[in-house]
Design a protein around this motif. Structure first.
Motif, PDB file in Angstrom:
ATOM      1  N   GLY A 179       0.846  -1.183   0.000  1.00  0.00           N
ATOM      2  CA  GLY A 179       0.000   0.000   0.000  1.00  0.00           C
ATOM      3  C   GLY A 179       0.880   1.232   0.000  1.00  0.00           C
ATOM      4  O   GLY A 179       2.100   1.155   0.144  1.00  0.00           O
ATOM      5  N   PRO A 180       0.276   2.362  -0.171  1.00  0.00           N
ATOM      6  CA  PRO A 180       1.065   3.600  -0.190  1.00  0.00           C
ATOM      7  C   PRO A 180       1.649   3.895   1.190  1.00  0.00           C
ATOM      8  O   PRO A 180       1.053   3.584   2.215  1.00  0.00           O
ATOM      9  N   SER A 181       2.815   4.498   1.190  1.00  0.00           N
ATOM     10  CA  SER A 181       3.453   4.864   2.451  1.00  0.00           C
ATOM     11  C   SER A 181       2.833   6.148   2.986  1.00  0.00           C
ATOM     12  O   SER A 181       2.036   6.807   2.314  1.00  0.00           O
ATOM     13  N   ASP A 182       3.199   6.487   4.199  1.00  0.00           N
ATOM     14  CA  ASP A 182       2.684   7.717   4.806  1.00  0.00           C
ATOM     15  C   ASP A 182       3.097   8.943   3.991  1.00  0.00           C
ATOM     16  O   ASP A 182       2.311   9.877   3.814  1.00  0.00           O
ATOM     17  N   ASN A 183       4.317   8.920   3.510  1.00  0.00           N
ATOM     18  CA  ASN A 183       4.799  10.059   2.709  1.00  0.00           C
ATOM     19  C   ASN A 183       3.997  10.199   1.424  1.00  0.00           C
ATOM     20  O   ASN A 183       3.684  11.315   0.990  1.00  0.00           O
ATOM     21  N   ASP A 184       3.674   9.063   0.794  1.00  0.00           N
ATOM     22  CA  ASP A 184       2.887   9.118  -0.445  1.00  0.00           C
ATOM     23  C   ASP A 184       1.497   9.698  -0.177  1.00  0.00           C
ATOM     24  O   ASP A 184       0.990  10.523  -0.948  1.00  0.00           O
ATOM     25  N   LEU A 185       0.877   9.246   0.919  1.00  0.00           N
ATOM     26  CA  LEU A 185      -0.458   9.757   1.266  1.00  0.00           C
ATOM     27  C   LEU A 185      -0.415  11.250   1.565  1.00  0.00           C
ATOM     28  O   LEU A 185      -1.295  12.007   1.140  1.00  0.00           O
ATOM     29  N   LEU A 186       0.601  11.677   2.307  1.00  0.00           N
ATOM     30  CA  LEU A 186       0.710  13.108   2.615  1.00  0.00           C
ATOM     31  C   LEU A 186       0.954  13.930   1.350  1.00  0.00           C
ATOM     32  O   LEU A 186       0.433  15.045   1.200  1.00  0.00           O
TER      33      LEU A 186
END
Length: 135
Positions: free
Chosen positions: A119-126
């Motif tokens: 899944g997407p990482s926290d950085n990608d989501l931010l």
């Protein structure tokens, strides 16, 4: 009420608990035999041939009649049996410790083998939230 009780009794947890109690009773007998028949003679050998079950502190000796029959039984604190129980507890505790330790090792291997969901990482989501806010 009967249906609820039937549902409760037939759930896996209650049946598993009943099996565990029965197995614990059987294992208790095995451990008691192991301690009393195997370990205690070995420990007694190291303590000069002493049998812990015979250790006692006599509070009042037995009273015998003229024929040698016991009229009043001996009153004694049987601390040797208590020592046997403590040794039994230590052995059971050690065996359970080894079982739990082995179980935890297998559980860790299973957890390590399970792949993490992609899944997407926290950085990608931010970054996506930042880009959406800019629009």
């Amino acid at each position: 009420m009967f249906k609820e009780f039937k549902k409760f009794i037939l759930t896996g947890n209650v049946i598993d608990l009943a099996i565990a109690v029965l197995l614990a009773g059987a294992i208790g007998l095995v451990v008691k035999g192991f301690v009393g028949d195997i370990m205690m003679p070995i420990i007694g050998q190291f303590t000069g041939g002493m049998n812990f079950a015979d250790l006692k502190f006599v509070l009042s000796p037995a009273v015998l009649d003229a024929e040698g029959a016991i009229t009043i039984a001996e009153n004694a604190i049987m601390y040797g049996n208590w020592i046997n129980s403590i040794i039994n507890l230590i052995i059971v505790g050690f065996v359970l410790f080894m079982i739990v330790k082995g179980y935890n090792k297998t559980k860790k291997k299973q957890e390590e083998a399970a792949p993490a969901p992609a899944g997407p990482s926290d950085n990608d989501l931010l970054s996506e939230i930042r880009d959406l806010l800019k629009k």
